[in-house]
Design a protein around this motif. Structure first.
Motif, PDB file in Angstrom:
ATOM      1  N   SER A  33      53.595  35.869  17.471  1.00  0.00           N
ATOM      2  CA  SER A  33      53.394  37.042  18.330  1.00  0.00           C
ATOM      3  C   SER A  33      53.108  38.282  17.499  1.00  0.00           C
ATOM      4  N   SER A  34      53.825  38.417  16.357  1.00  0.00           N
ATOM      5  CA  SER A  34      53.636  39.578  15.486  1.00  0.00           C
ATOM      6  C   SER A  34      52.233  39.604  14.904  1.00  0.00           C
ATOM      7  N   TRP A  35      51.685  38.432  14.591  1.00  0.00           N
ATOM      8  CA  TRP A  35      50.299  38.366  14.092  1.00  0.00           C
ATOM      9  C   TRP A  35      49.326  38.854  15.161  1.00  0.00           C
ATOM     10  N   GLU A  36      49.555  38.393  16.370  1.00  0.00           N
ATOM     11  CA  GLU A  36      48.570  38.638  17.439  1.00  0.00           C
ATOM     12  C   GLU A  36      48.562  40.082  17.924  1.00  0.00           C
ATOM     13  N   VAL A  37      49.640  40.828  17.650  1.00  0.00           N
ATOM     14  CA  VAL A  37      49.651  42.249  18.022  1.00  0.00           C
ATOM     15  C   VAL A  37      49.400  43.129  16.799  1.00  0.00           C
ATOM     16  N   ASN A  38      48.972  42.498  15.700  1.00  0.00           N
ATOM     17  CA  ASN A  38      48.621  43.206  14.465  1.00  0.00           C
ATOM     18  C   ASN A  38      49.804  43.973  13.849  1.00  0.00           C
ATOM     19  N   ARG A  39      51.025  43.493  14.121  1.00  0.00           N
ATOM     20  CA  ARG A  39      52.188  44.107  13.498  1.00  0.00           C
ATOM     21  C   ARG A  39      52.347  43.602  12.059  1.00  0.00           C
ATOM     22  N   THR A  40      52.048  42.320  11.856  1.00  0.00           N
ATOM     23  CA  THR A  40      52.055  41.728  10.513  1.00  0.00           C
ATOM     24  C   THR A  40      50.817  40.847  10.377  1.00  0.00           C
ATOM     25  N   TYR A  41      50.532  40.461   9.134  1.00  0.00           N
ATOM     26  CA  TYR A  41      49.403  39.580   8.866  1.00  0.00           C
ATOM     27  C   TYR A  41      49.894  38.242   8.325  1.00  0.00           C
ATOM     28  N   PRO A  42      49.249  37.153   8.689  1.00  0.00           N
ATOM     29  CA  PRO A  42      49.586  35.864   8.065  1.00  0.00           C
ATOM     30  C   PRO A  42      49.120  35.864   6.615  1.00  0.00           C
ATOM     31  N   ASP A  43      49.852  35.161   5.746  1.00  0.00           N
ATOM     32  CA  ASP A  43      49.391  35.076   4.356  1.00  0.00           C
ATOM     33  C   ASP A  43      48.178  34.156   4.286  1.00  0.00           C
ATOM     34  N   LEU A  44      47.602  34.046   3.101  1.00  0.00           N
ATOM     35  CA  LEU A  44      46.338  33.334   2.948  1.00  0.00           C
ATOM     36  C   LEU A  44      46.446  31.864   3.363  1.00  0.00           C
ATOM     37  N   ASP A  45      47.544  31.201   2.968  1.00  0.00           N
ATOM     38  CA  ASP A  45      47.713  29.792   3.329  1.00  0.00           C
ATOM     39  C   ASP A  45      47.776  29.598   4.831  1.00  0.00           C
ATOM     40  N   LEU A  46      48.517  30.473   5.513  1.00  0.00           N
ATOM     41  CA  LEU A  46      48.638  30.367   6.971  1.00  0.00           C
ATOM     42  C   LEU A  46      47.332  30.749   7.658  1.00  0.00           C
ATOM     43  N   LEU A  47      46.619  31.648   7.033  1.00  0.00           N
ATOM     44  CA  LEU A  47      45.321  32.036   7.598  1.00  0.00           C
ATOM     45  C   LEU A  47      44.350  30.865   7.567  1.00  0.00           C
ATOM     46  N   VAL A  48      44.374  30.118   6.468  1.00  0.00           N
ATOM     47  CA  VAL A  48      43.536  28.916   6.362  1.00  0.00           C
ATOM     48  C   VAL A  48      43.974  27.877   7.394  1.00  0.00           C
ATOM     49  N   ALA A  49      45.300  27.752   7.575  1.00  0.00           N
ATOM     50  CA  ALA A  49      45.830  26.801   8.551  1.00  0.00           C
ATOM     51  C   ALA A  49      45.393  27.185   9.970  1.00  0.00           C
ATOM     52  N   LEU A  50      45.427  28.472  10.270  1.00  0.00           N
ATOM     53  CA  LEU A  50      44.974  28.949  11.586  1.00  0.00           C
ATOM     54  C   LEU A  50      43.491  28.680  11.788  1.00  0.00           C
ATOM     55  N   SER A  51      42.723  28.890  10.711  1.00  0.00           N
ATOM     56  CA  SER A  51      41.279  28.637  10.772  1.00  0.00           C
ATOM     57  C   SER A  51      40.999  27.180  11.109  1.00  0.00           C
ATOM     58  N   ASP A  52      41.738  26.277  10.471  1.00  0.00           N
ATOM     59  CA  ASP A  52      41.562  24.848  10.753  1.00  0.00           C
ATOM     60  C   ASP A  52      42.041  24.494  12.157  1.00  0.00           C
ATOM     61  N   LEU A  53      43.164  25.081  12.578  1.00  0.00           N
ATOM     62  CA  LEU A  53      43.731  24.760  13.888  1.00  0.00           C
ATOM     63  C   LEU A  53      42.839  25.219  15.030  1.00  0.00           C
ATOM     64  N   TYR A  54      42.248  26.380  14.871  1.00  0.00           N
ATOM     65  CA  TYR A  54      41.432  26.953  15.950  1.00  0.00           C
ATOM     66  C   TYR A  54      39.941  26.632  15.813  1.00  0.00           C
ATOM     67  N   ASP A  55      39.578  25.907  14.738  1.00  0.00           N
ATOM     68  CA  ASP A  55      38.157  25.598  14.493  1.00  0.00           C
ATOM     69  C   ASP A  55      37.318  26.870  14.437  1.00  0.00           C
ATOM     70  N   ILE A  56      37.800  27.822  13.660  1.00  0.00           N
ATOM     71  CA  ILE A  56      37.085  29.086  13.507  1.00  0.00           C
ATOM     72  C   ILE A  56      37.066  29.432  12.024  1.00  0.00           C
ATOM     73  N   SER A  57      35.943  29.880  11.509  1.00  0.00           N
ATOM     74  CA  SER A  57      35.817  30.112  10.070  1.00  0.00           C
ATOM     75  C   SER A  57      36.584  31.359   9.639  1.00  0.00           C
ATOM     76  N   LEU A  58      36.986  31.378   8.378  1.00  0.00           N
ATOM     77  CA  LEU A  58      37.669  32.547   7.827  1.00  0.00           C
ATOM     78  C   LEU A  58      36.782  33.778   7.883  1.00  0.00           C
ATOM     79  N   ASP A  59      35.486  33.572   7.730  1.00  0.00           N
ATOM     80  CA  ASP A  59      34.541  34.690   7.758  1.00  0.00           C
ATOM     81  C   ASP A  59      34.601  35.405   9.108  1.00  0.00           C
ATOM     82  N   VAL A  60      34.678  34.614  10.168  1.00  0.00           N
ATOM     83  CA  VAL A  60      34.751  35.193  11.514  1.00  0.00           C
ATOM     84  C   VAL A  60      36.081  35.917  11.708  1.00  0.00           C
TER      85      VAL A  60
END
Length: 215
Positions: A33-60
């Motif tokens: 929830s904190s990520w989605e309201v821009n209160r905190t950011y996921p670290d790089l590893d979690l960002l890659v995991a989110l990219s894979d989970l949502y089928d969306i590129s890091l660039d986007v």
């Protein structure tokens, strides 16, 4: 669009709840929830995991969110600095730990004074000679056993010094009496004069001397 809005939109498009994502990524629901309201950011590893989970590129995900990109750059720099410090500390401490460990191990192979129960010298006649013997009773723990001794006579002294050693070996025997023949032959083959024997760490006054004229 901020990164939080992008990953929320991607989650909704995937039909996942925040609880679903938290279980998949092994984080708390409040973190998602904190990520989605821009209160905190996921670290790089979690960002890659989110990219894979949502089928969306890091660039986007990162596009247009300059603050997120800046945070990632700073995090990468900090990570490199931490890594350098860790390597430097390891270079300093590992040799020190190894040296201290070696010293402790080496010290454990020398029988200490508190392990010596008694010292008895059996003398042939009224003086020490090549037929005399030292009997030392030692106490060892279940990890050690008697392994040998070192004996030396000082060049300008009439004292024979004895040092006992032990080795690592599992043994049930905790007390042992060691018989050590006294050999103080000089290099030229003659017998040198010895008036007393000292076992390192053991008080000479506690040494029992037995005179046996029949030996």
């Amino acid at each position: 669009m901020k990164i939080g809005e992008k990953i929320k939109e991607a989650r909704v498009n995937k039909g996942l709840t925040q609880e679903d994502v938290s279980k998949i990524l092994h984080v708390s629901r409040s973190t998602v929830s904190s990520w989605e309201v821009n209160r905190t950011y996921p670290d790089l590893d979690l960002l890659v995991a989110l990219s894979d989970l949502y089928d969306i590129s890091l660039d986007v995900i990162l596009r247009e969110d300059t603050q997120m990109v800046k945070n990632m750059v700073n995090e990468t720099k900090s990570s490199k600095k931490r890594r350098r410090w860790i390597i430097a500390l390891l270079i300093i401490f590992i040799p020190t730990i190894l040296f201290l460990g070696y010293q402790l191990w080496n010290a454990s192979l020398v029988i200490s004074p508190d392990q010596i129960e008694s010292v008895r010298i059996e003398v042939n006649g009224n003086s020490l000679n090549s037929e005399s013997e030292v009997f030392v009773t030692i106490n060892t723990d279940s990890l050690h056993e008697y392994s040998g001794h070192w004996i030396e006579k000082a060049e300008h002294d009439d004292t024979l010094t004895l040092q006992l050693y032990q080795s690592f070996k599992l043994t049930e025997k905790e007390q042992e009496t060691v018989s050590i023949p006294i050999d103080f032959t000089s290099p030229d083959g003659s017998q040198t004069e010895i008036n007393k024997i000292e076992v390192k760490g053991f008080n000479p006054s506690d040494t029992e001397i037995i005179f046996d004229s029949n030996k």
